[in-house]
Design a protein around this motif. Sequence first.
Motif, PDB file in Angstrom:
ATOM      1  N   LEU A  31      20.247 -33.182  65.291  1.00  0.00           N
ATOM      2  CA  LEU A  31      20.508 -33.025  63.869  1.00  0.00           C
ATOM      3  C   LEU A  31      19.336 -33.533  63.043  1.00  0.00           C
ATOM      4  O   LEU A  31      18.595 -34.420  63.469  1.00  0.00           O
ATOM      5  CB  LEU A  31      21.780 -33.777  63.489  1.00  0.00           C
ATOM      6  N   THR A  32      19.206 -32.988  61.840  1.00  0.00           N
ATOM      7  CA  THR A  32      18.115 -33.409  60.953  1.00  0.00           C
ATOM      8  C   THR A  32      18.607 -34.139  59.710  1.00  0.00           C
ATOM      9  O   THR A  32      17.848 -34.850  59.074  1.00  0.00           O
ATOM     10  CB  THR A  32      17.284 -32.190  60.507  1.00  0.00           C
ATOM     11  N   ASP A  33      19.911 -33.971  59.361  1.00  0.00           N
ATOM     12  CA  ASP A  33      20.413 -34.585  58.131  1.00  0.00           C
ATOM     13  C   ASP A  33      21.898 -34.907  58.293  1.00  0.00           C
ATOM     14  O   ASP A  33      22.763 -34.127  57.895  1.00  0.00           O
ATOM     15  CB  ASP A  33      20.187 -33.634  56.950  1.00  0.00           C
ATOM     16  N   VAL A  34      22.185 -36.062  58.869  1.00  0.00           N
ATOM     17  CA  VAL A  34      23.589 -36.418  59.133  1.00  0.00           C
ATOM     18  C   VAL A  34      24.326 -36.814  57.860  1.00  0.00           C
ATOM     19  O   VAL A  34      25.557 -36.863  57.839  1.00  0.00           O
ATOM     20  CB  VAL A  34      23.696 -37.571  60.158  1.00  0.00           C
ATOM     21  N   PHE A  35      23.592 -37.096  56.779  1.00  0.00           N
ATOM     22  CA  PHE A  35      24.216 -37.578  55.552  1.00  0.00           C
ATOM     23  C   PHE A  35      24.395 -36.509  54.486  1.00  0.00           C
ATOM     24  O   PHE A  35      24.812 -36.819  53.364  1.00  0.00           O
ATOM     25  CB  PHE A  35      23.403 -38.729  54.955  1.00  0.00           C
ATOM     26  N   SER A  36      24.083 -35.273  54.786  1.00  0.00           N
ATOM     27  CA  SER A  36      24.220 -34.232  53.775  1.00  0.00           C
ATOM     28  C   SER A  36      25.671 -34.107  53.335  1.00  0.00           C
ATOM     29  O   SER A  36      26.592 -34.027  54.159  1.00  0.00           O
ATOM     30  CB  SER A  36      23.735 -32.885  54.325  1.00  0.00           C
ATOM     31  N   GLY A  37      25.884 -34.063  52.017  1.00  0.00           N
ATOM     32  CA  GLY A  37      27.222 -33.884  51.484  1.00  0.00           C
ATOM     33  C   GLY A  37      27.541 -32.439  51.156  1.00  0.00           C
ATOM     34  O   GLY A  37      28.575 -32.153  50.549  1.00  0.00           O
ATOM     35  N   TYR A  38      26.645 -31.532  51.551  1.00  0.00           N
ATOM     36  CA  TYR A  38      26.813 -30.103  51.263  1.00  0.00           C
ATOM     37  C   TYR A  38      27.244 -29.407  52.547  1.00  0.00           C
ATOM     38  O   TYR A  38      26.440 -29.159  53.440  1.00  0.00           O
ATOM     39  CB  TYR A  38      25.481 -29.543  50.766  1.00  0.00           C
ATOM     40  N   GLU A  63      30.455 -43.622  54.303  1.00  0.00           N
ATOM     41  CA  GLU A  63      30.403 -43.349  55.741  1.00  0.00           C
ATOM     42  C   GLU A  63      31.029 -42.005  56.083  1.00  0.00           C
ATOM     43  O   GLU A  63      30.969 -41.551  57.222  1.00  0.00           O
ATOM     44  CB  GLU A  63      31.151 -44.435  56.524  1.00  0.00           C
ATOM     45  N   ILE A  64      31.635 -41.335  55.092  1.00  0.00           N
ATOM     46  CA  ILE A  64      32.401 -40.123  55.347  1.00  0.00           C
ATOM     47  C   ILE A  64      31.558 -39.029  56.004  1.00  0.00           C
ATOM     48  O   ILE A  64      32.014 -38.347  56.922  1.00  0.00           O
ATOM     49  CB  ILE A  64      33.052 -39.610  54.038  1.00  0.00           C
ATOM     50  N   GLU A  65      30.306 -38.844  55.548  1.00  0.00           N
ATOM     51  CA  GLU A  65      29.467 -37.808  56.150  1.00  0.00           C
ATOM     52  C   GLU A  65      29.192 -38.101  57.625  1.00  0.00           C
ATOM     53  O   GLU A  65      29.179 -37.197  58.462  1.00  0.00           O
ATOM     54  CB  GLU A  65      28.141 -37.670  55.394  1.00  0.00           C
ATOM     55  N   THR A  66      28.982 -39.388  57.937  1.00  0.00           N
ATOM     56  CA  THR A  66      28.775 -39.780  59.336  1.00  0.00           C
ATOM     57  C   THR A  66      30.023 -39.489  60.154  1.00  0.00           C
ATOM     58  O   THR A  66      29.934 -38.989  61.284  1.00  0.00           O
ATOM     59  CB  THR A  66      28.440 -41.280  59.425  1.00  0.00           C
ATOM     60  N   GLU A  67      31.189 -39.776  59.597  1.00  0.00           N
ATOM     61  CA  GLU A  67      32.435 -39.543  60.325  1.00  0.00           C
ATOM     62  C   GLU A  67      32.647 -38.055  60.592  1.00  0.00           C
ATOM     63  O   GLU A  67      33.047 -37.662  61.700  1.00  0.00           O
ATOM     64  CB  GLU A  67      33.613 -40.108  59.536  1.00  0.00           C
ATOM     65  N   ILE A  68      32.396 -37.215  59.590  1.00  0.00           N
ATOM     66  CA  ILE A  68      32.535 -35.773  59.780  1.00  0.00           C
ATOM     67  C   ILE A  68      31.577 -35.291  60.865  1.00  0.00           C
ATOM     68  O   ILE A  68      31.939 -34.493  61.742  1.00  0.00           O
ATOM     69  CB  ILE A  68      32.271 -35.025  58.457  1.00  0.00           C
ATOM     70  N   LYS A  88      24.974 -43.281  43.545  1.00  0.00           N
ATOM     71  CA  LYS A  88      25.971 -44.338  43.801  1.00  0.00           C
ATOM     72  C   LYS A  88      25.697 -45.036  45.136  1.00  0.00           C
ATOM     73  O   LYS A  88      26.318 -46.057  45.440  1.00  0.00           O
ATOM     74  CB  LYS A  88      27.381 -43.727  43.829  1.00  0.00           C
ATOM     75  N   LEU A  89      24.771 -44.474  45.930  1.00  0.00           N
ATOM     76  CA  LEU A  89      24.454 -45.048  47.239  1.00  0.00           C
ATOM     77  C   LEU A  89      23.484 -46.214  47.071  1.00  0.00           C
ATOM     78  O   LEU A  89      22.403 -46.058  46.499  1.00  0.00           O
ATOM     79  CB  LEU A  89      23.823 -43.983  48.146  1.00  0.00           C
ATOM     80  N   ARG A  90      23.878 -47.390  47.560  1.00  0.00           N
ATOM     81  CA  ARG A  90      23.018 -48.576  47.520  1.00  0.00           C
ATOM     82  C   ARG A  90      22.331 -48.690  48.871  1.00  0.00           C
ATOM     83  O   ARG A  90      22.992 -48.836  49.905  1.00  0.00           O
ATOM     84  CB  ARG A  90      23.856 -49.812  47.215  1.00  0.00           C
ATOM     85  N   THR A  91      21.006 -48.617  48.837  1.00  0.00           N
ATOM     86  CA  THR A  91      20.221 -48.426  50.059  1.00  0.00           C
ATOM     87  C   THR A  91      20.572 -49.421  51.145  1.00  0.00           C
ATOM     88  O   THR A  91      20.895 -49.041  52.272  1.00  0.00           O
ATOM     89  CB  THR A  91      18.719 -48.505  49.740  1.00  0.00           C
ATOM     90  N   PHE A  92      20.529 -50.717  50.842  1.00  0.00           N
ATOM     91  CA  PHE A  92      20.712 -51.729  51.885  1.00  0.00           C
ATOM     92  C   PHE A  92      22.190 -52.013  52.155  1.00  0.00           C
ATOM     93  O   PHE A  92      22.621 -52.032  53.312  1.00  0.00           O
ATOM     94  CB  PHE A  92      19.973 -53.020  51.505  1.00  0.00           C
ATOM     95  N   LYS A  93      22.964 -52.224  51.105  1.00  0.00           N
ATOM     96  CA  LYS A  93      24.374 -52.563  51.299  1.00  0.00           C
ATOM     97  C   LYS A  93      25.117 -51.437  52.010  1.00  0.00           C
ATOM     98  O   LYS A  93      25.806 -51.655  53.015  1.00  0.00           O
ATOM     99  CB  LYS A  93      25.033 -52.871  49.951  1.00  0.00           C
ATOM    100  N   ASP A  94      24.973 -50.207  51.496  1.00  0.00           N
ATOM    101  CA  ASP A  94      25.657 -49.087  52.126  1.00  0.00           C
ATOM    102  C   ASP A  94      25.017 -48.727  53.463  1.00  0.00           C
ATOM    103  O   ASP A  94      25.695 -48.228  54.365  1.00  0.00           O
ATOM    104  CB  ASP A  94      25.654 -47.875  51.194  1.00  0.00           C
ATOM    105  N   GLY A  95      23.702 -48.983  53.581  1.00  0.00           N
ATOM    106  CA  GLY A  95      23.035 -48.740  54.859  1.00  0.00           C
ATOM    107  C   GLY A  95      23.611 -49.587  55.977  1.00  0.00           C
ATOM    108  O   GLY A  95      23.870 -49.091  57.079  1.00  0.00           O
ATOM    109  N   PHE A  96      23.845 -50.874  55.689  1.00  0.00           N
ATOM    110  CA  PHE A  96      24.448 -51.756  56.700  1.00  0.00           C
ATOM    111  C   PHE A  96      25.894 -51.354  56.992  1.00  0.00           C
ATOM    112  O   PHE A  96      26.355 -51.442  58.136  1.00  0.00           O
ATOM    113  CB  PHE A  96      24.381 -53.211  56.241  1.00  0.00           C
ATOM    114  N   ARG A  97      26.606 -50.903  55.967  1.00  0.00           N
ATOM    115  CA  ARG A  97      27.979 -50.441  56.185  1.00  0.00           C
ATOM    116  C   ARG A  97      27.990 -49.209  57.085  1.00  0.00           C
ATOM    117  O   ARG A  97      28.836 -49.085  57.982  1.00  0.00           O
ATOM    118  CB  ARG A  97      28.640 -50.107  54.841  1.00  0.00           C
ATOM    119  N   ILE A  98      27.066 -48.296  56.850  1.00  0.00           N
ATOM    120  CA  ILE A  98      27.001 -47.082  57.666  1.00  0.00           C
ATOM    121  C   ILE A  98      26.606 -47.425  59.095  1.00  0.00           C
ATOM    122  O   ILE A  98      27.153 -46.865  60.055  1.00  0.00           O
ATOM    123  CB  ILE A  98      26.016 -46.070  57.036  1.00  0.00           C
ATOM    124  N   LEU A  99      25.663 -48.366  59.261  1.00  0.00           N
ATOM    125  CA  LEU A  99      25.269 -48.781  60.606  1.00  0.00           C
ATOM    126  C   LEU A  99      26.465 -49.384  61.343  1.00  0.00           C
ATOM    127  O   LEU A  99      26.706 -49.069  62.522  1.00  0.00           O
ATOM    128  CB  LEU A  99      24.125 -49.798  60.527  1.00  0.00           C
TER     129      LEU A  99
END
Length: 309
Positions: free
Chosen positions: A145-152, A171-176, A204-215
Amino acid sequence: MNNEPNVAVVIPCYNEEGAIGLTIDAFKQALPSATIYVYDNNSTDNSVREASAHGATVMKEPRQGKGEVVRRMFADVEADIYVMTDGDNTYDANAAPAMIKTLRNEHLDMVTGTRSYVETAFPPGHILGNHAFSTLVNTFFGAKLTDVFSGYRVMTRRFVKSLPIISLGFEIETEITVHALQARVAWKEVPTSYSTRPEGTSSKLRTFKDGFRILGFILFLLRDVKPLLFFSGLSLVMAFLSLVLGIPVINEFFETGLVPKFPTAILASAIAVISVMCLFVGFILDNVSRGRLEAKQLHFLSTRRTSHQ
């Protein structure tokens, strides 16, 4: 008989400061026969009134978080084909008809619109994070994959109605993505353009806070989907730590016949036991995971795929 599918465009709405109207107009022009649903997620500006004025069907989801909104949208809306997009007018609405055509002609269950990386549209941290997480998901799940976070995303009813959503936020895009990889659904990425956010709006995405949540969520999914890999990795770490602590104690015992570092010996032994337990837990949960995967796939196959898809 009408062979045209019933298409629903579903849009989560926050505080978009005028962008929601532009988004609705763009998708109405690209997909004239589609029904556009806007789900208000506690916006405090004029976005709801604007969405209604531009002809969208407005619903409300009071529980904060994109995952909560998407779960509600997928539960409420009935359609043959779902087009999920953001309300900030960054995704290219003109790509939607071609994505739907690809979905139907190639009998796919999902088409993801991957984003072109333009420096003015993406903060450098977001680009780096997306590449890093895409590589992580590809490594763990054997994907390309090239873009796991795409919302489209364009999705069939069968896929949407068989998707168990547990995430709360971004995290929803990762889950899908992980659900599609695990269920091995027919899926394709297509490149689309991505525009700079309209003036007055911000991500609305916070780079570090949401990044750690997604990780953390990726690790949670790895434990849930591939428990043998997760727990065998943990077992190896524990085994290595046990050896680091235990080898000096063993060497000293062979040289002197004594164990002067008795607490270290006990600790090393305990960690070794934990290592073995982790490995057996991985084997047990792997069998459980296979059973859950079979149940998911059967549910996916039993969900009605309409003749229009």
